[in-house]
Design a protein around this motif. Structure first.
Motif, PDB file in Angstrom:
ATOM      1  N   ASP A  75       0.832  -1.207   0.000  1.00  0.00           N
ATOM      2  CA  ASP A  75       0.000   0.000   0.000  1.00  0.00           C
ATOM      3  C   ASP A  75       0.864   1.253   0.000  1.00  0.00           C
ATOM      4  OD1 ASP A  75      -2.210  -1.492  -0.078  1.00  0.00           O
ATOM      5  OD2 ASP A  75      -3.027  -0.875   1.882  1.00  0.00           O
ATOM      6  N   ALA A  78       2.217   1.827  -3.407  1.00  0.00           N
ATOM      7  CA  ALA A  78       1.181   2.379  -4.283  1.00  0.00           C
ATOM      8  C   ALA A  78       1.006   3.865  -4.010  1.00  0.00           C
ATOM      9  CB  ALA A  78      -0.137   1.629  -4.067  1.00  0.00           C
ATOM     10  N   GLN A  79       1.001   4.204  -2.732  1.00  0.00           N
ATOM     11  CA  GLN A  79       0.789   5.611  -2.382  1.00  0.00           C
ATOM     12  C   GLN A  79       1.960   6.483  -2.846  1.00  0.00           C
ATOM     13  OE1 GLN A  79       0.288   6.549   1.801  1.00  0.00           O
ATOM     14  NE2 GLN A  79      -1.578   7.664   1.233  1.00  0.00           N
ATOM     15  N   ARG A  81       3.900   5.865  -5.421  1.00  0.00           N
ATOM     16  CA  ARG A  81       3.742   6.019  -6.873  1.00  0.00           C
ATOM     17  C   ARG A  81       2.730   7.115  -7.186  1.00  0.00           C
ATOM     18  NH1 ARG A  81       3.759   0.251  -7.119  1.00  0.00           N
ATOM     19  NH2 ARG A  81       1.496   0.138  -7.237  1.00  0.00           N
ATOM     20  N   GLN A  82       1.668   7.087  -6.417  1.00  0.00           N
ATOM     21  CA  GLN A  82       0.589   8.026  -6.670  1.00  0.00           C
ATOM     22  C   GLN A  82       1.025   9.472  -6.427  1.00  0.00           C
ATOM     23  OE1 GLN A  82      -2.878   8.418  -3.774  1.00  0.00           O
ATOM     24  NE2 GLN A  82      -3.666   7.013  -5.334  1.00  0.00           N
ATOM     25  N   MET A  98     -12.557   6.412 -21.663  1.00  0.00           N
ATOM     26  CA  MET A  98     -12.623   7.699 -20.973  1.00  0.00           C
ATOM     27  C   MET A  98     -12.080   8.803 -21.865  1.00  0.00           C
ATOM     28  SD  MET A  98     -11.225   6.587 -17.241  1.00  0.00           S
ATOM     29  CE  MET A  98     -12.080   5.369 -16.254  1.00  0.00           C
ATOM     30  N   LEU A 109      -8.574  10.622  -8.906  1.00  0.00           N
ATOM     31  CA  LEU A 109      -9.712   9.798  -8.522  1.00  0.00           C
ATOM     32  C   LEU A 109      -9.260   8.715  -7.540  1.00  0.00           C
ATOM     33  CD1 LEU A 109     -12.434   8.921 -10.923  1.00  0.00           C
ATOM     34  CD2 LEU A 109     -11.360   6.973  -9.857  1.00  0.00           C
ATOM     35  N   LEU A 110      -8.109   8.110  -7.876  1.00  0.00           N
ATOM     36  CA  LEU A 110      -7.589   7.079  -6.979  1.00  0.00           C
ATOM     37  C   LEU A 110      -7.183   7.676  -5.642  1.00  0.00           C
ATOM     38  CD1 LEU A 110      -5.447   5.093  -9.562  1.00  0.00           C
ATOM     39  CD2 LEU A 110      -7.541   4.318  -8.443  1.00  0.00           C
ATOM     40  N   ALA A 111      -6.740   8.949  -5.667  1.00  0.00           N
ATOM     41  CA  ALA A 111      -6.301   9.603  -4.436  1.00  0.00           C
ATOM     42  C   ALA A 111      -7.480  10.124  -3.625  1.00  0.00           C
ATOM     43  CB  ALA A 111      -5.351  10.745  -4.770  1.00  0.00           C
ATOM     44  N   GLY A 112      -8.666  10.084  -4.206  1.00  0.00           N
ATOM     45  CA  GLY A 112      -9.847  10.550  -3.483  1.00  0.00           C
ATOM     46  C   GLY A 112     -10.009  12.051  -3.489  1.00  0.00           C
TER      47      GLY A 112
ATOM     48  N   MET C   1      -9.859   6.798  -3.224  1.00  0.00           N
ATOM     49  CA  MET C   1     -10.945   6.749  -4.195  1.00  0.00           C
ATOM     50  C   MET C   1     -12.276   6.796  -3.442  1.00  0.00           C
ATOM     51  SD  MET C   1     -11.452   4.083  -7.295  1.00  0.00           S
ATOM     52  CE  MET C   1     -11.304   2.703  -6.207  1.00  0.00           C
ATOM     53  N   THR C   2     -13.148   7.711  -3.820  1.00  0.00           N
ATOM     54  CA  THR C   2     -14.427   7.784  -3.126  1.00  0.00           C
ATOM     55  C   THR C   2     -15.353   6.712  -3.670  1.00  0.00           C
ATOM     56  OG1 THR C   2     -15.395   9.306  -4.698  1.00  0.00           O
ATOM     57  CG2 THR C   2     -14.221  10.287  -2.858  1.00  0.00           C
ATOM     58  N   ASP C   5     -16.917   7.554  -7.036  1.00  0.00           N
ATOM     59  CA  ASP C   5     -15.998   7.412  -8.169  1.00  0.00           C
ATOM     60  C   ASP C   5     -15.868   5.957  -8.564  1.00  0.00           C
ATOM     61  OD1 ASP C   5     -15.498  10.085  -8.445  1.00  0.00           O
ATOM     62  OD2 ASP C   5     -13.927  10.066  -6.914  1.00  0.00           O
ATOM     63  N   ARG C   8     -18.767   4.985 -10.510  1.00  0.00           N
ATOM     64  CA  ARG C   8     -18.771   5.591 -11.841  1.00  0.00           C
ATOM     65  C   ARG C   8     -17.814   4.875 -12.782  1.00  0.00           C
ATOM     66  NH1 ARG C   8     -17.145  11.066 -11.676  1.00  0.00           N
ATOM     67  NH2 ARG C   8     -15.798  10.225 -13.284  1.00  0.00           N
ATOM     68  N   VAL C   9     -16.632   4.585 -12.263  1.00  0.00           N
ATOM     69  CA  VAL C   9     -15.652   3.904 -13.113  1.00  0.00           C
ATOM     70  C   VAL C   9     -16.147   2.508 -13.479  1.00  0.00           C
ATOM     71  CG1 VAL C   9     -13.336   2.939 -13.191  1.00  0.00           C
ATOM     72  CG2 VAL C   9     -13.720   5.204 -12.202  1.00  0.00           C
ATOM     73  N   LEU C 312      -3.537   1.459 -13.761  1.00  0.00           N
ATOM     74  CA  LEU C 312      -4.064   1.911 -12.482  1.00  0.00           C
ATOM     75  C   LEU C 312      -3.026   1.697 -11.390  1.00  0.00           C
ATOM     76  CD1 LEU C 312      -7.753   0.631 -12.641  1.00  0.00           C
ATOM     77  CD2 LEU C 312      -6.973   2.988 -12.660  1.00  0.00           C
ATOM     78  N   GLY C 316      -0.761   4.407  -9.002  1.00  0.00           N
ATOM     79  CA  GLY C 316      -0.828   4.427  -7.540  1.00  0.00           C
ATOM     80  C   GLY C 316      -2.049   3.766  -6.941  1.00  0.00           C
ATOM     81  N   ALA C 317      -2.775   2.964  -7.721  1.00  0.00           N
ATOM     82  CA  ALA C 317      -3.899   2.236  -7.135  1.00  0.00           C
ATOM     83  C   ALA C 317      -3.340   1.078  -6.325  1.00  0.00           C
ATOM     84  CB  ALA C 317      -4.811   1.712  -8.232  1.00  0.00           C
ATOM     85  N   ASN C 318      -3.865   0.889  -5.110  1.00  0.00           N
ATOM     86  CA  ASN C 318      -3.415  -0.264  -4.336  1.00  0.00           C
ATOM     87  C   ASN C 318      -4.351  -1.441  -4.578  1.00  0.00           C
ATOM     88  OD1 ASN C 318      -5.687   0.224  -2.759  1.00  0.00           O
ATOM     89  ND2 ASN C 318      -4.541   1.509  -1.340  1.00  0.00           N
ATOM     90  N   ARG C 320      -6.475  -2.967  -2.717  1.00  0.00           N
ATOM     91  CA  ARG C 320      -7.844  -2.810  -2.245  1.00  0.00           C
ATOM     92  C   ARG C 320      -8.673  -2.055  -3.265  1.00  0.00           C
ATOM     93  NH1 ARG C 320      -6.306  -0.822   2.041  1.00  0.00           N
ATOM     94  NH2 ARG C 320      -6.844   1.315   1.487  1.00  0.00           N
ATOM     95  N   GLN C 321      -8.059  -0.998  -3.834  1.00  0.00           N
ATOM     96  CA  GLN C 321      -8.812  -0.189  -4.800  1.00  0.00           C
ATOM     97  C   GLN C 321      -9.149  -0.990  -6.054  1.00  0.00           C
ATOM     98  OE1 GLN C 321      -6.063   3.170  -4.895  1.00  0.00           O
ATOM     99  NE2 GLN C 321      -7.706   4.461  -4.089  1.00  0.00           N
TER     100      GLN C 321
END
Lengths: 227, 399, 402
Positions: A75, A78-79, A81-82, A98, A109-112, C1-2, C5, C8-9, C312, C316-318, C320-321
């Motif tokens: 995790d 991932a963070q 990288r983000q 998209m 979006l991934l970061a919220g 990620m909310t 979102d 939506r994705v 993804l 930076g998607a982990n 869980r996401q």
């Protein structure tokens, strides 16, 4: 900013063990412009993947901003990288369903990030690569150069410190390629650390520091004063 | 392309996506398992009910007072204008092909004996009952062929009544009281167990005439006629009808042959089995949707392959049969797996719960497999058509 | 990620493949609709039967001769005779109980009924004036049996509407003399159409005073005694007192069975409840099949979208996401499929209702909720494997499309 110590990455291919990276020691300072060149299979892409935290070394250590990345959990990787690393790929890797803006928004979006802020930052990022007017276009409605510019906007939207580009001009004609190089060099001049993997000697020569790999080892590390 | 090649080709492409093919087949398999399981239960019930009925023999005709054309003795239990008498039962013995007649009166009464009392079923019957219903006497003998109008007060106990009243003691020769009257026990029946919820062992058999007296009624419940197996049931029924009309002045009884009863029961149970098979079929339908979806995806994924096939000289028909074959192969394999699974579960259930009426039904199992393959065929038609309709040049260009 | 979102994705990915999405919705919908349709069938049967019993009046007791040891519908209830009859005097004595409001003794048998050369075998019921009110029947013309001494065998009868139609074909029936068995009686009334009401087809019935029927059918005892208690609460008291009165009159032997409607209803509710649950279970199997399909297609989607997953991860998607993205797709499919199935199910139920208007088809609430929960549960459970597979992909290999 980046310190590699005795970095080794081996792969098991059939019966034989391949050393993609063999005892690489390297330091990259903040704001440097680094090009990595070398023949196919010399370990360029593996090095880039390790730098981008997509791959983990078999041996040795990778310090990023003073943190040993081998201690990070999945995790945390991932963070990191983000937040800190941007990627630009040879084949763009845009999500086909998209549009340009949505692709740029993807990391946020991934970061919220809240939608309103996301749209604003996405728009600014597209403006930065000169594609403000094309934000509603889907990838298949864009030219190759435009696609790569969207990819750069996406890589930069989280304001990373490090941009990793893997053959960013490999799928582009000369004019579009030059435009892409111009954009990333401009970002570098604003303080971004830039690492470009390329086959193209002309592009590689432009970097302030040129690394040459062969059989997983650094065989040349040239520095030159910035132009 | 010869059939063997087609089979090899489709098998190979199905096995190249092992998990996907397995899951697609699993969908159909679950459906077939459901059908096999449900029809096995339906079939088991069918056999169970029929066995319960036929254990009394099939060459029996029942005569109930009151005219009723509906199945079952609907009005017979309410009493009737003209009673069915023991004399009627005697007279019916003279009808051609009739071997025996058994008058029957049924009710409940409290029976005292061996110092105990028990509420039990009372059957007033004739002496030929064990022969007609293939009952067997375990101890002593059955009611003797007395004068049916004035029989002696003798009784035969069902296995359960014997054990409840006398335990392990020999009840022969003991006196019991049935509804106040004294009877001498001369026999004990073999245990018959339950038939459709009716405990046959919880009964005391006494002569029919005495049962009529006990319940103060004029009419028998039923006369059971045992006839020669060689004779046709219709012929015997006609003879009985003539006799009843001659004695009663009209046909005021209901005559039910065992055959009729079995036929009605059989058709009802067939409908039940068919209905549960249809219920299981819903899952097969869903499985068919699954095959259709996966085949559509496969055609899209393998567009380049189709283009290549066409380029090396495959005709539209061949492309079509490749995809149809794959679709049917998946459904057929899934169905076969479902059959095996269903049969295994049936076998395990049969061993684990022997009391459960369950019987594997080969016709339904076969039908389920055939329908599975048919579903594969139908689900494959559209995707196969699409594959066959692809333009080879366009198809090659993808990828 | 909310959360939004994520939805939506996932939704966007589904919309991209309309045919397969539609097929997965269809599969789930068939399952849910099957559950609804089948349970509403079972429920309709249950309601029909309890409606039949309710039509007897809500505070009715049925007294029948013979003691049945086990509760419910043993063989003795349908056939068989007890040693001692319930007599008319017994029935009359029941009125002594303050909990008892009305008593209707019944005798039933079959007899040949004839009029002007027409002859028919018909069910004859011996009854009293109280029956009309106890059963809530209506008259089409004339009047019911008169309220007189139960022992009087008046030569009068009331006929069902089918009997009237078949014997009198258009002519007025009231006032005519019928031949019933070896007796004659005058038709005083015709019952309005009632249909079949618990075992007896009222439309094909000839009713006469209970004493007349006893003589005609030559039975000393009663077939049933219907007892109406004051109100619902008095039912249990009435049952106790009826049992006590009859025991006392039968020399202390309890040789009658008193059935309250509640106990019969409860038994039927249990039987039909179990049947409906079994049907729901069978239909749910198809939901599992739909779940397998969702899993299969999601696995295909994971392999087709390998590059996207790699991207993804690079962005930076982990794990869980990524897991949630694909799980959300499966759950969206299941939810929409369940909603469509519910609509489809109600449509089917509506059609059945149009075909059989007098049956009350209505899927029980537990089945509607249960089918929804099972469908979504299936989506979730069968979505786990593909989602985990997606989450575990190696980003480098995924980016390369491997």
């Amino acid at each position: 900013m980046i310190r590699l110590e005795g970095l080794t990455r081996t792969f098991q291919v059939g019966d034989s063990l391949v050393r993609a990276l063999d005892d690489v020691n390297l330091e990259i300072g903040a704001g440097e412009y680094l090009s990595i060149m070398g023949p196919s299979g010399s370990g360029k892409s593996t090095l880039l993947n390790v730098l981008g935290l997509l791959d983990t070394p078999t041996a040795g250590a990778y310090w990023l901003d003073g943190v040993n990345t081998s201690t990070m959990t999945d995790d945390e990787l991932a963070q990191t990288r983000q937040r800190q690393i941007g990627f630009v790929f040879q084949s763009f890797h845009l999500v086909a369903r998209m549009n340009a803006l949505e692709n740029v928004e993807l990391p946020m979006l991934l970061a919220g990030t809240p939608p309103a802020e996301r749209a604003e930052r996405g728009r600014l990022a597209l403006e930065g690569v000169g594609l403000a007017a094309r934000r509603d276009h889907r990838p298949d409605q864009l030219s190759g150069g435009e696609r790569q510019r969207v990819a750069i906007a996406r890589a930069m939207v989280m304001q990373p410190k490090l941009l990793l580009a893997d053959e960013p001009t490999g799928n582009l004609d000369t004019a579009s390629g030059a435009e892409i190089i111009r954009i990333v060099e401009k970002l570098n001049s604003e303080g971004l650390t830039l690492v470009v993997v390329t086959h193209d000697r002309q592009i590689g020569e432009r970097a302030g520091r040129r690394l040459r790999l062969r059989d997983g080892r650094v065989v040349e590390d040239l520095r030159r004063e910035a132009r | 392309m010869v059939f063997a090649d087609l089979l090899r080709f489709t098998t190979r492409s199905a096995s190249s996506h092992r998990l996907r093919s397995a899951l697609t087949a699993l969908g159909i398999g679950i459906g077939v398992t459901a059908v096999v399981l449900l029809t096995s239960i339906g079939e088991g019930l069918h056999q169970y009910v029929l066995a319960q009925f036929t254990q009394f023999g099939t060459n029996i005709i029942g005569i109930n007072p009151g005219r009723s054309t509906t199945f079952g003795a609907a009005t017979g239990i309410f009493g009737s204008v003209r009673p069915l008498t023991i004399d009627d039962a005697e007279a019916l013995k003279r009808v051609p092909f009739v071997i025996n007649t058994v008058p029957v009166v049924q009710g409940t009464a409290s029976v005292e004996g061996g110092g105990r009392e028990r509420k039990t079923n009372i059957s007033g019957v004739g002496s030929e009952m064990p022969v007609a219903f293939s009952f067997r006497v375990a101890l002593g003998e059955f009611l003797p062929p007395d004068d049916p109008r004035a029989p002696r007060p003798l009784a035969v106990l069902g296995a359960k009544v014997r054990s409840e009243l006398f335990g392990e003691r020999n009840p022969l020769g003991e006196m019991i009281r049935v509804g106040g009257e004294r009877y001498r026990v001369i026999g004990v029946m073999e245990s018959k167990g339950q038939v459709l919820g009716f405990d046959l062992d919880d009964a005391v058999y006494i002569p029919a005439a005495r049962a009529l007296e006990l319940y103060n009624r004029a009419s028998l419940f039923e006369i059971d006629v045992l006839y020669d197996k060689a004779a046709s049931a219709d012929e015997v029924v006609r003879g009985i009808e003539r006799m009843i009309i001659a004695r009663h002045g009209g046909l005021d009884v209901t005559i039910t042959t065992q055959q009729q009863m079995l036929e009605v029961l059989g058709s009802v149970l067939d409908v039940v089995t068919f209905a549960v098979a249809a219920l299981g079929g819903i899952s097969l339908l869903v499985g068919g949707v699954g095959i259709f979806t996966i085949m559509t995806i496969a055609v899209r994924e393998r567009t380049a392959e189709i283009g290549l096939l066409r380029a090396v000289g495959a005709g539209r028909g061949q492309v079509r049969s490749i995809f149809l074959g794959e679709s049917m192969l998946l459904a057929g394999l899934g169905g076969a797996g479902g059959l095996v699974a269903g049969m295994l579960i049936v076998a395990v259930l049969g061993i684990a719960i022997p009391a459960l009426p369950i019987g594997f039904s080969p016709p339904y199992a076969l039908a389920a497999e055939v329908i599975a393959v048919l579903i594969g065929l139908i689900a494959g038609v559209l995707p196969a058509q699409r594959a066959a309709g692809l333009d080879p040049v366009e198809a090659l260009r993808t990828e | 990620m909310t959360y939004r979102d994520c939805v939506r994705v996932a939704g966007g990915a589904l919309v991209r493949y309309p045919l397969r999405t539609l097929m997965m919705l269809l599969a789930t919908a068939i399952g849910v609709a099957a559950v609804l349709t089948l349970t509403s069938l079972g429920e309709a049967a249950r309601r029909f039967v309890s409606g039949e019993f309710q039509s007897l009046g809500t505070h009715l007791l049925i007294v029948l001769p013979g003691k049945i040891e086990t509760s419910g519908m043993g063989p003795g209830l349908m056939a068989g005779e007890a040693p001692r009859d319930i007599t008319l005097d017994d029935a009359r004595a029941l009125l002594r109980s303050p909990a008892v409001e009305k008593v209707a003794p019944l005798v039933i048998g079959a007899a040949t009924v004839s009029f002007a050369g027409l002859e028919r075998d018909i069910t004859v019921m011996g009854a009293t004036a109280s029956l009309l009110e106890v059963r809530g029947w209506k008259l089409a013309s004339g009047k019911f049996l008169r309220d007189e001494d139960w022992d009087r065998a008046s030569p009068e009868c009331v006929i069902g509407h089918v009997v009237r139609a078949e014997l009198f074909a258009g002519q007025p029936a009231v006032g005519q003399w019928l031949r019933v068995g070896d007796r004659r009686c005058r038709v005083v009334g015709v019952l309005a159409e009632q249909g079949i009401s618990v075992m007896v087809n009222v439309d094909e019935l000839v009713l006469m005073p209970v004493a007349s029927a006893q003589q005609l059918l030559d039975v000393p005892g009663l077939f049933r005694v219907l007892v109406q208690s004051g109100d619902r609460d008095a039912v249990l008291r009435a049952k106790r007192e009826v049992t006590a009165i009859l025991r006392e009159r039968h020399r202390g032997i309890e040789d009658v069975t008193v059935i309250t409607q509640d106990s019969v209803l409860a038994t039927f509710d249990e039987i039909f409840g179990a049947l409906t649950a079994a049907l729901a279970g069978i239909a749910s199997v198809s939901l599992v099949v739909a779940g397998v399909l969702i899993m299969n297609v999601m696995l295909v989607a994971v392999s087709q979208r390998t590059r996207e997953i790699g991207l993804l991860k690079a962005l930076g998607a982990n794990r869980r996401q990524v897991t949630w993205l694909f799980l959300t797709e499966a759950v969206i499919l299941a939810i929409f499929g369940a909603v469509a199935g519910t609509l489809l199910g109600y449509l089917a139920v509506g059609m059945m209702h149009a075909l059989y208007p007098n049956l009350d088809f209505q899927p029980p609430a537990w089945a509607v909720g249960g089918a929804f929960v099972v469908a979504v549960g299936c989506g979730l459970v069968f979505g786990i494997l593909p989602a985990r597979r997606a989450a575990r992909l190696d980003p480098i290999a995924a980016l390369a499309g491997r």
